[in-house]
Write a protein that holds these residues in place. Structure first.
Motif, short mmCIF file in Angstrom:
data_model
loop_
_atom_site.label_atom_id
_atom_site.label_comp_id
_atom_site.label_asym_id
_atom_site.label_seq_id
_atom_site.Cartn_x
_atom_site.Cartn_y
_atom_site.Cartn_z
N TRP A 106 0.84 -1.20 0.00
CA TRP A 106 0.00 0.00 0.00
C TRP A 106 0.88 1.25 0.00
CZ3 TRP A 106 -5.30 -0.09 -0.33
CH2 TRP A 106 -5.90 -1.34 -0.18
N THR A 107 0.42 2.28 -0.74
CA THR A 107 1.17 3.53 -0.82
C THR A 107 0.22 4.72 -0.75
OG1 THR A 107 1.07 3.51 -3.25
CG2 THR A 107 3.03 2.53 -2.20
N LEU A 108 0.76 5.86 -0.32
CA LEU A 108 0.04 7.12 -0.41
C LEU A 108 0.48 7.84 -1.67
CD1 LEU A 108 0.01 8.63 3.22
CD2 LEU A 108 -1.84 7.46 2.02
N ARG A 109 -0.51 8.31 -2.43
CA ARG A 109 -0.25 9.06 -3.66
C ARG A 109 -0.86 10.46 -3.52
NH1 ARG A 109 -0.07 4.98 -7.83
NH2 ARG A 109 1.08 3.20 -6.92
N ALA A 110 -0.53 11.30 -4.47
CA ALA A 110 -1.08 12.66 -4.48
C ALA A 110 -2.60 12.62 -4.55
CB ALA A 110 -0.51 13.45 -5.65
N ALA A 160 -4.47 13.30 -0.13
CA ALA A 160 -3.78 12.07 -0.54
C ALA A 160 -4.81 11.01 -0.92
CB ALA A 160 -2.88 11.54 0.57
N ARG A 161 -4.36 10.09 -1.78
CA ARG A 161 -5.09 8.85 -2.06
C ARG A 161 -4.28 7.69 -1.51
NH1 ARG A 161 -4.78 7.51 -7.29
NH2 ARG A 161 -3.07 9.00 -7.58
N VAL A 163 -3.43 3.79 -2.26
CA VAL A 163 -3.51 2.89 -3.41
C VAL A 163 -3.00 1.51 -3.00
CG1 VAL A 163 -2.65 2.47 -5.76
CG2 VAL A 163 -3.23 4.80 -5.03
N GLY A 167 -2.99 -1.48 -7.60
CA GLY A 167 -2.90 -0.21 -8.31
C GLY A 167 -4.17 0.60 -8.28
N SER A 169 -7.11 2.93 -6.40
CA SER A 169 -7.36 3.81 -5.26
C SER A 169 -8.42 3.18 -4.37
CB SER A 169 -7.84 5.18 -5.73
OG SER A 169 -6.89 5.80 -6.56
N HIS A 172 -9.29 8.10 0.35
CA HIS A 172 -8.62 9.38 0.20
C HIS A 172 -8.94 10.29 1.37
CE1 HIS A 172 -11.74 12.39 -1.65
NE2 HIS A 172 -12.33 11.62 -0.77
N HIS A 210 -1.55 11.98 7.70
CA HIS A 210 -0.96 12.69 6.55
C HIS A 210 -1.57 14.08 6.41
CE1 HIS A 210 0.46 13.45 2.44
NE2 HIS A 210 -0.75 13.93 2.23
#
Length: 257
Positions: A106-110, A160-161, A163, A167, A169, A172, A210
């Motif tokens: 899992w990652t945080l994206r813009a 943030a989203r 993900v 891949g 979302s 958020h 975040h």
């Protein structure tokens, strides 16, 4: 006139009786076509039944919001429906918890908006949610913020989203700030949600923390939100140090005639 601008306080209005006795202090605002009478506070000694009756006449057709439970009860006792009951909260950003580690993959994206988020939040905000089911208008409003900065632009550092390994979302946090509907300078959480398929992994906490760090990085001293009564997210906000600022109750006042 029963409604008079209060001298010495820009934007403030006083609700009076016909004979000029002041009853309540409030602010009038037009929120994209919705007429608002915000933060209606009865003055000390004012009769609540009289405040409610005068508001129904002179603020007819507006959405009234108040931190005063007794005034909301007086309006409901008069036959109106309580539209929403919530708590206005703030986090003072001088000290913040560390950013939590995310589960593997899992990652945080813009921040941004996509079809996966629309699907996930529609599932998260079901018919039994305290804020009601997700509507097409909710998606339209969020798209408008990201695409046109309307009605307010997102606060990029705090959005943030999250993900997943696939891949897609799965949740958020959407923030803006400073915002025109608060009296204090703060960032504001407009939406925080995680799709049911990704709940129970600590992703909501990661998004919230975040937003706190991003708001401080943007130079804002506080982060605010409203949480509806019976929303289980209240436990999360308490656990990271949000503090109660005021009650936030709203009632739609019917038009005259």
């Amino acid at each position: 006139m029963p409604l008079r601008t209060e001298t010495g306080e820009p934007g403030a209005t006083l609700l009076h009786t016909d004979d000029g006795t002041p009853l309540a202090r409030l602010r009038l605002r037009d929120d994209d076509g919705t007429l608002l009478a915000e933060r209606v506070r009865p003055l000390p000694g004012a009769d609540l039944a009289q405040v409610a009756a005068q508001a129904r006449r002179d603020l007819a057709g507006r959405r009234l919001t108040t931190p005063d439970d007794a005034l909301a009860r007086a309006l409901v006792d008069g036959g109106l429906r309580l539209r929403r009951a919530a708590t206005d909260m703030r986090h003072y950003l001088a000290e913040l918890p560390p950013l939590p580690a995310l589960p593997d993959g899992w990652t945080l994206r813009a921040g941004g908006w996509d079809d996966d988020l629309a699907e996930g939040l529609a599932a998260a905000y079901g018919a039994g949610h305290p804020d009601g089911p997700w509507q097409d208008g909710d998606t339209k409003e969020i798209r408008g913020m990201f695409e046109r900065g309307e009605p307010v632009p997102p606060l990029a550092q705090a959005c943030a989203r999250v993900v997943g390994p696939d891949g897609r979302s799965a949740g958020h946090v959407l923030c803006a700030g400073p915002v025109p509907w608060t009296e204090d300078e703060c960032a504001w959480i407009l939406n925080l949600g995680v799709a049911p398929r990704a709940q129970g992994l600590g992703l909501g906490r990661a998004l919230l923390v975040h937003a706190m760090h991003g708001s401080r990085a943007a130079g804002l001293p506080r982060l605010g939100l409203e949480v509806a009564d019976s929303n289980h997210a209240r436990r999360l906000y308490d656990s990271v140090g949000f503090q109660v600022r005021a009650r936030a109750l709203s009632v739609d006042l019917p038009p005259l005639g």
